[in-house]
Motif scaffolding. Structure first.
Motif, mmCIF file in Angstrom:
data_model
loop_
_atom_site.group_PDB
_atom_site.id
_atom_site.type_symbol
_atom_site.label_atom_id
_atom_site.label_comp_id
_atom_site.label_asym_id
_atom_site.label_seq_id
_atom_site.Cartn_x
_atom_site.Cartn_y
_atom_site.Cartn_z
ATOM 1 N N PRO A 138 0.819 -1.213 0.000
ATOM 2 C CA PRO A 138 0.000 0.000 0.000
ATOM 3 C C PRO A 138 0.854 1.264 0.000
ATOM 4 N N HIS A 140 -0.721 4.168 1.253
ATOM 5 C CA HIS A 140 -1.272 4.850 2.421
ATOM 6 C C HIS A 140 -2.030 3.847 3.293
ATOM 7 N N ARG A 141 -2.149 4.177 4.578
ATOM 8 C CA ARG A 141 -2.907 3.335 5.493
ATOM 9 C C ARG A 141 -3.597 4.239 6.510
ATOM 10 N N GLY A 146 -7.040 0.754 9.639
ATOM 11 C CA GLY A 146 -6.135 -0.119 8.904
ATOM 12 C C GLY A 146 -6.419 -0.210 7.417
ATOM 13 N N GLN A 147 -7.418 0.499 6.907
ATOM 14 C CA GLN A 147 -7.735 0.483 5.478
ATOM 15 C C GLN A 147 -6.497 0.888 4.688
ATOM 16 N N GLU A 148 -6.170 0.147 3.624
ATOM 17 C CA GLU A 148 -4.994 0.439 2.819
ATOM 18 C C GLU A 148 -5.396 0.983 1.461
ATOM 19 N N CYS A 160 -10.521 8.659 5.401
ATOM 20 C CA CYS A 160 -10.652 7.246 5.042
ATOM 21 C C CYS A 160 -12.055 6.981 4.505
ATOM 22 N N VAL A 171 2.665 5.245 3.638
ATOM 23 C CA VAL A 171 3.442 4.104 4.119
ATOM 24 C C VAL A 171 4.745 4.129 3.357
ATOM 25 N N SER A 176 4.788 -3.890 6.018
ATOM 26 C CA SER A 176 3.766 -4.602 5.256
ATOM 27 C C SER A 176 3.304 -5.844 6.002
ATOM 28 N N GLU A 178 0.923 -5.924 8.372
ATOM 29 C CA GLU A 178 -0.501 -5.915 8.673
ATOM 30 C C GLU A 178 -1.285 -6.492 7.504
ATOM 31 N N THR A 180 -3.660 -6.980 4.416
ATOM 32 C CA THR A 180 -4.079 -6.055 3.375
ATOM 33 C C THR A 180 -5.584 -6.058 3.238
#
Length: 183
Positions: A138, A140-141, A146-148, A160, A171, A176, A178, A180
């Motif tokens: 990703p 961005h997060r 936690g949305q990527e 978001c 990011v 990486s 976490e 996806t």
């Protein structure tokens, strides 16, 4: 020293994927030298230019340096696939690390594919990384949920779309672990 030729164009997401792949090579900080290449269309631009004139090249250079990887810069002009192959020969590259893009079969016939030409004609290993989304890296997060997101790294995402939170941050490619989430 293991020499990697890393040709970049204007696409940051492909350059980022290429750089992260180079950084993940064994002992990258101590034993890998990256030659960052950009092939210009015209001789005048190549003589005056450098890969750092491109935002993608500048980001790639900074990330490689931050990771402790040795980086040299190279410019050429002409047909991209021909110049990439000649540059690989000139620097005696152990690996050519391309950032290919997906094209339909018709698109490849009409426009050609630098990645395809280099892969078919190279006398050394070639790796085609694709872009951040293809590597599931990703850009961005959201720190809240936690949305990527998979987009240009310098894009500002104000909120978001999943939770409405305002803590959507770039990011850097190092984190990486976490899971996806689809974006």
């Amino acid at each position: 020293m293991y020499t990697v030729l890393l040709p970049v164009d204007t696409a940051e997401s492909r350059a980022t994927a290429q750089v992260e792949t180079a950084i993940e090579l064994p002992n990258a900080g101590a034993e890998v030298e990256v030659v960052l290449l950009h092939v210009f269309d015209e001789a005048d631009r190549a003589e005056e230019g450098s890969p750092l004139q491109l935002r993608a090249g500048e980001r790639a250079y900074e990330r490689l340096q931050d990771a402790g990887v040795s980086v040299d810069l190279m410019t050429r002009y002409g047909d991209a696939s021909t110049e990439i192959l000649e540059a690989a020969e000139d620097v005696d590259a152990n690996l050519i690390l391309l950032g290919g893009r997906k094209r339909s079969p018709l698109g490849s016939v009409l426009f050609g594919s630098v990645s395809q030409e280099v892969t078919l004609d190279a006398e050394r290993p070639v790796v085609v990384t694709g872009d951040r989304r293809q590597q599931q890296r990703p850009s961005h997060r959201c720190r809240s949920c936690g949305q990527e997101y998979f987009t240009d790294h310098d894009l500002d995402i104000p909120s978001c779309r999943n939770c409405g939170g305002t803590k959507v941050e770039p990011v850097d490619g190092r984190e990486s672990d976490e899971p996806t989430k689809a974006a």
